[in-house]
Design a protein around this motif. Structure first.
Motif, PDB file in Angstrom:
ATOM      1  N   ARG A   1       0.410  -0.961   0.111  1.00  0.00           N
ATOM      2  CA  ARG A   1      -0.154   0.667   0.015  1.00  0.00           C
ATOM      3  C   ARG A   1       0.592   1.269   0.033  1.00  0.00           C
ATOM      4  NH1 ARG A   1      -5.474   1.211   4.138  1.00  0.00           N
ATOM      5  NH2 ARG A   1      -5.503   3.006   2.728  1.00  0.00           N
ATOM      6  N   TYR A   2       2.057   0.969   0.586  1.00  0.00           N
ATOM      7  CA  TYR A   2       3.274   2.728   0.669  1.00  0.00           C
ATOM      8  C   TYR A   2       4.206   2.209  -0.261  1.00  0.00           C
ATOM      9  CZ  TYR A   2      -0.330   3.965   4.596  1.00  0.00           C
ATOM     10  OH  TYR A   2      -1.896   3.539   5.180  1.00  0.00           O
ATOM     11  N   GLY A   3       3.977   0.837  -0.767  1.00  0.00           N
ATOM     12  CA  GLY A   3       5.297   1.387  -2.126  1.00  0.00           C
ATOM     13  C   GLY A   3       5.431  -0.448  -1.264  1.00  0.00           C
ATOM     14  N   GLU A   4       6.011  -0.380  -2.492  1.00  0.00           N
ATOM     15  CA  GLU A   4       6.998  -1.786  -2.077  1.00  0.00           C
ATOM     16  C   GLU A   4       8.555  -1.834  -1.274  1.00  0.00           C
ATOM     17  OE1 GLU A   4       7.252  -4.924  -4.317  1.00  0.00           O
ATOM     18  OE2 GLU A   4       5.567  -3.993  -5.428  1.00  0.00           O
ATOM     19  N   PRO A   5       8.661  -2.646  -0.465  1.00  0.00           N
ATOM     20  CA  PRO A   5       9.437  -2.858   0.109  1.00  0.00           C
ATOM     21  C   PRO A   5      11.480  -1.819   0.052  1.00  0.00           C
ATOM     22  CG  PRO A   5       8.758  -4.953   0.736  1.00  0.00           C
ATOM     23  CD  PRO A   5       8.079  -4.134  -1.203  1.00  0.00           C
ATOM     24  N   THR A   6      11.257  -2.533  -1.277  1.00  0.00           N
ATOM     25  CA  THR A   6      12.594  -2.397  -1.476  1.00  0.00           C
ATOM     26  C   THR A   6      12.143  -0.083  -1.336  1.00  0.00           C
ATOM     27  OG1 THR A   6      12.102  -2.232  -3.594  1.00  0.00           O
ATOM     28  CG2 THR A   6      13.799  -3.937  -2.081  1.00  0.00           C
ATOM     29  N   GLU A   7      11.991   0.263  -1.491  1.00  0.00           N
ATOM     30  CA  GLU A   7      11.135   1.662  -1.966  1.00  0.00           C
ATOM     31  C   GLU A   7      11.791   2.395  -0.415  1.00  0.00           C
ATOM     32  OE1 GLU A   7       7.970   2.710  -3.387  1.00  0.00           O
ATOM     33  OE2 GLU A   7       7.985   1.504  -5.606  1.00  0.00           O
ATOM     34  N   ALA A   8      12.089   1.161   0.903  1.00  0.00           N
ATOM     35  CA  ALA A   8      12.058   2.450   1.666  1.00  0.00           C
ATOM     36  C   ALA A   8      13.525   2.229   2.387  1.00  0.00           C
ATOM     37  CB  ALA A   8      11.512   1.338   2.690  1.00  0.00           C
ATOM     38  N   VAL A   9      14.247   2.305   0.774  1.00  0.00           N
ATOM     39  CA  VAL A   9      16.026   1.700   1.699  1.00  0.00           C
ATOM     40  C   VAL A   9      16.091   3.078   0.492  1.00  0.00           C
ATOM     41  CG1 VAL A   9      18.384   1.245   1.041  1.00  0.00           C
ATOM     42  CG2 VAL A   9      16.227  -0.072   1.664  1.00  0.00           C
ATOM     43  N   THR A  10      15.754   4.582   1.452  1.00  0.00           N
ATOM     44  CA  THR A  10      16.440   5.630   1.052  1.00  0.00           C
ATOM     45  C   THR A  10      17.317   6.385   0.691  1.00  0.00           C
ATOM     46  OG1 THR A  10      15.465   6.862   2.831  1.00  0.00           O
ATOM     47  CG2 THR A  10      13.924   6.658   1.417  1.00  0.00           C
ATOM     48  N   GLY A  11      18.396   7.520   0.002  1.00  0.00           N
ATOM     49  CA  GLY A  11      19.543   8.131  -0.467  1.00  0.00           C
ATOM     50  C   GLY A  11      19.728   7.921   0.950  1.00  0.00           C
ATOM     51  N   LEU A  12      19.114   8.565   2.148  1.00  0.00           N
ATOM     52  CA  LEU A  12      19.492   8.870   3.637  1.00  0.00           C
ATOM     53  C   LEU A  12      19.689   7.370   4.170  1.00  0.00           C
ATOM     54  CD1 LEU A  12      20.334  10.540   6.020  1.00  0.00           C
ATOM     55  CD2 LEU A  12      17.535  10.696   6.271  1.00  0.00           C
TER      56      LEU A  12
END
Length: 122
Positions: free
Chosen positions: A64-75
């Motif tokens: 719902r809030y995106g794919e799990p891999t998308e949670a690894v941001t540049g920061l």
């Protein structure tokens, strides 16, 4: 234990078994220092070389809030690199080849667990 924490622990256990089945040797799980945490530190050996593999595990029950891999941001990637330097210093590891991976575990209710392993993600 909160449901979110339980989901994360179960996902991490699944990811670690997957990595071990691929031949990686897990050296540390949930290593913490003042700068943050590394989910998994492992080694991978091939005929040609060996390398340290630092894995960020992301477990979700849906997209719902995106794919799990998308949670690894540049920061987040920057922080993992900082914590990796602290891990290397704490374990007195000099220069070595390092790869940063993301293992995404999707555990949707009533569905089969899916796993995505992104090697060299950042």
């Amino acid at each position: 234990m909160a449901a979110k924490d339980e989901l994360g622990r179960r996902g991490e256990d699944i990811a670690v078994r997957y990595l071990q089945d691929k031949g990686l040797v897990v050296l540390d799980r949930n290593w913490r220092c003042r700068d943050g945490e590394i989910d998994v530190v492992a080694t991978e050996r091939t005929r040609e070389s060996s390398r340290l593999v630092v894995c960020e595990i992301k477990t979700r029950s849906g997209t719902r809030y995106g794919e799990p891999t998308e949670a690894v941001t540049g920061l987040k990637a920057h922080r993992i690199r900082q914590v990796t330097r602290a891990w290397l210093a704490a374990h007195r590891v000099g220069w070595c080849e390092i790869r940063f991976d993301v293992v995404a575990v999707l555990m949707r209710p009533g569905r089969e667990v899916t796993l995505q392993h992104v090697e060299g993600a950042f």
